[in-house]
Design an enzyme around this catalytic site. Structure first.
Site, PDB file in Angstrom:
ATOM      1  N   ASP A 125       0.854  -1.191   0.000  1.00  0.00           N
ATOM      2  CA  ASP A 125       0.000   0.000   0.000  1.00  0.00           C
ATOM      3  C   ASP A 125       0.884   1.233   0.000  1.00  0.00           C
ATOM      4  OD1 ASP A 125      -2.048   1.830   0.217  1.00  0.00           O
ATOM      5  OD2 ASP A 125      -2.441   1.443   2.337  1.00  0.00           O
ATOM      6  N   ASP A 152      -2.563  -2.013  -3.399  1.00  0.00           N
ATOM      7  CA  ASP A 152      -2.187  -1.407  -4.679  1.00  0.00           C
ATOM      8  C   ASP A 152      -2.513  -2.346  -5.834  1.00  0.00           C
ATOM      9  OD1 ASP A 152      -1.307   0.833  -3.348  1.00  0.00           O
ATOM     10  OD2 ASP A 152       0.815   0.268  -3.400  1.00  0.00           O
ATOM     11  N   HIS A 187       1.765  -9.332  -6.790  1.00  0.00           N
ATOM     12  CA  HIS A 187       2.062  -9.940  -8.093  1.00  0.00           C
ATOM     13  C   HIS A 187       3.294 -10.844  -8.022  1.00  0.00           C
ATOM     14  CE1 HIS A 187       3.279  -9.781 -12.454  1.00  0.00           C
ATOM     15  NE2 HIS A 187       1.974  -9.875 -12.615  1.00  0.00           N
ATOM     16  N   VAL A 203      14.614 -15.280 -25.706  1.00  0.00           N
ATOM     17  CA  VAL A 203      13.634 -15.388 -24.622  1.00  0.00           C
ATOM     18  C   VAL A 203      12.482 -16.306 -25.026  1.00  0.00           C
ATOM     19  CG1 VAL A 203      11.993 -14.078 -23.200  1.00  0.00           C
ATOM     20  CG2 VAL A 203      14.241 -13.103 -23.745  1.00  0.00           C
ATOM     21  N   ASP A 257       6.341 -18.535 -28.166  1.00  0.00           N
ATOM     22  CA  ASP A 257       6.941 -19.873 -28.227  1.00  0.00           C
ATOM     23  C   ASP A 257       6.107 -20.952 -27.549  1.00  0.00           C
ATOM     24  OD1 ASP A 257       9.613 -19.037 -29.369  1.00  0.00           O
ATOM     25  OD2 ASP A 257       9.608 -17.851 -27.523  1.00  0.00           O
ATOM     26  N   SER A 304       0.928 -13.155 -17.140  1.00  0.00           N
ATOM     27  CA  SER A 304       1.889 -13.090 -16.031  1.00  0.00           C
ATOM     28  C   SER A 304       2.028 -14.427 -15.328  1.00  0.00           C
ATOM     29  CB  SER A 304       1.429 -12.064 -14.989  1.00  0.00           C
ATOM     30  OG  SER A 304       1.913 -10.792 -15.247  1.00  0.00           O
TER      31      SER A 304
END
Length: 389
Positions: A165, A173, A178, A279, A303, A343
């Site tokens: 926060d 937040d 995450h 990557v 990929d 994600s």
């Protein structure tokens, strides 16, 4: 779908040094105003070329940040193109300082907000044949029963701790938790992995390219990692890879496997660093694990794909101010959450690679080759090899 214009307005209000640019019509990007990034070896040459607008030089890990005088009103995208040299071949490694986002965010982030979930049993490690280290460049880590007693977590410094926060409004937040959620997904697939957290974005899900390059450079200088997970990214002003970030990834060496999320804009526009050649770019499958999740990016540069809808994982503990609704507290998190986005597809793939390397004593490069072998696994057009849990 979130109101992207309102989200952008809030972001620009919070970060007054950020500007939206759109040199390519319909393909916007976000940058830090009056900043250009230059690879260390090109810094002096670039500084000489911008001397008439130059304000200050900051040599950081792996990159030099040149600040220009605001009153000069220099177009940093146009300037970066000119400094790099005419034509498609670039002589100097120069770029605007792009903003990067986590992947439940405007232009990137998860496709929704986290929702409280019930507890999930801790992953169990079954005697790995080798140690595998996974670097997580994200919002940092919050304490969690799955790993808070692990030696690798106790060694994390304060710079790796999540800030839940930052604006002190008593609300979680936008992307707080995450990094912890990503770490949980990794550990479910590689429970014996040693994680190294690096905080490169804030709880609002926003960071910049300079911070990511610095974290990658410090990681390489301290011995690197077997796998690096980047559930963050951005679009660039010219849709080309930024040479500064590309150099930082290359400096990790061929023995490091880098996995990144493909982004949540439901399009085929390249998302960086996922679209870099070295990557592994990961898109998200739908809840059935059979087709593309509606929000997932796709394209020639993706990929692999893995489940990315309604994933349950570790999360921060937090109790917000909202009242109960039908007996349910909508903003009380007791260490677990459900969330969606590319994600969380990326660490599923990174974890599978780390887990196979640990259990069978392989290098992570060998493990990645086996897991991503299209001869042994089904594929989807523009999503690559399907990796199911």
């Amino acid at each position: 779908m979130f109101d992207q214009e309102a989200r952008l307005e809030r972001l620009l209000a919070r970060h007054d040094d950020v500007a939206m640019v759109e040199p390519l019509p319909g393909r916007p990007a976000l940058i830090r105003r009056d900043q250009i990034l230059v690879a260390e070896r090109d810094a002096s040459a670039a500084e000489d070329l911008v001397r008439r607008w130059h304000d200050s030089r900051h040599d950081e890990d792996g990159v030099t940040r040149l600040r220009l005088r605001a009153r000069s009103k220099v177009d940093v995208c146009e300037l970066s193109t000119e400094l790099a040299g005419a034509g498609r071949h670039r002589r100097l490694s120069v770029s605007p300082n792009h903003l990067v986002h986590g992947q439940p965010m405007w232009w990137s982030g998860p496709a929704d907000l986290p929702r409280p979930a019930g507890p999930v049993p801790a992953p169990r490690a079954d005697g790995p044949r080798r140690d595998v280290t996974v670097a997580v460049l994200d919002t940092g880590l919050s304490p969690h029963p799955w790993y808070e007693d692990a030696a690798w977590y106790r060694e994390q410094g304060d710079e790796a701790a999540e800030v839940l926060d930052a604006d002190l409004d008593f609300e979680l937040d936008a992307q707080a938790g995450h990094g912890t959620f990503v770490a949980g997904v990794l550990l479910r697939h590689a429970p014996a992995a040693v994680l190294r957290a690096r905080r490169v974005i804030g709880g609002d899900g926003v960071g910049d390219e300079a911070g990511v390059v610095g974290a990658l450079t410090r990681l390489a200088a301290r011995g690197g990692a077997d796998v690096v997970n980047l559930s963050i990214g951005c679009h660039t002003f010219d849709d080309r890879p930024t040479p500064v970030l590309a150099r930082a990834v290359a400096a990790l060496g061929r023995g490091t496997v880098v996995v990144a999320c493909a982004g949540n804009t439901a399009g085929d526009r390249p998302f960086w660093p996922a679209a870099l050649k070295p990557v592994i770019a990961v898109g998200a499958l739908d809840a059935l694990g059979e087709d593309r999740a509606w929000f997932s990016n796709y394209g020639w540069w993706v990929d692999a794909c893995a489940p990315g809808v309604d994933i349950v994982s570790a999360f921060a503990r937090f109790d917000g101010p909202r009242p109960r609704v039908r007996g349910i507290d909508p903003d009380r998190f007791d260490g677990f959450a459900t969330w969606s986005g590319t994600s969380f597809a990326a660490p599923a793939v990174a974890g599978r690679i780390a887990g196979l390397a640990a259990s069978e004593g392989l290098t992570t490069v060998e493990a990645a080759d086996r897991i991503l072998d299209p001869a042994d696994r089904p594929t989807l057009p523009d999503l690559g090899v399907i990796i199911r849990s």
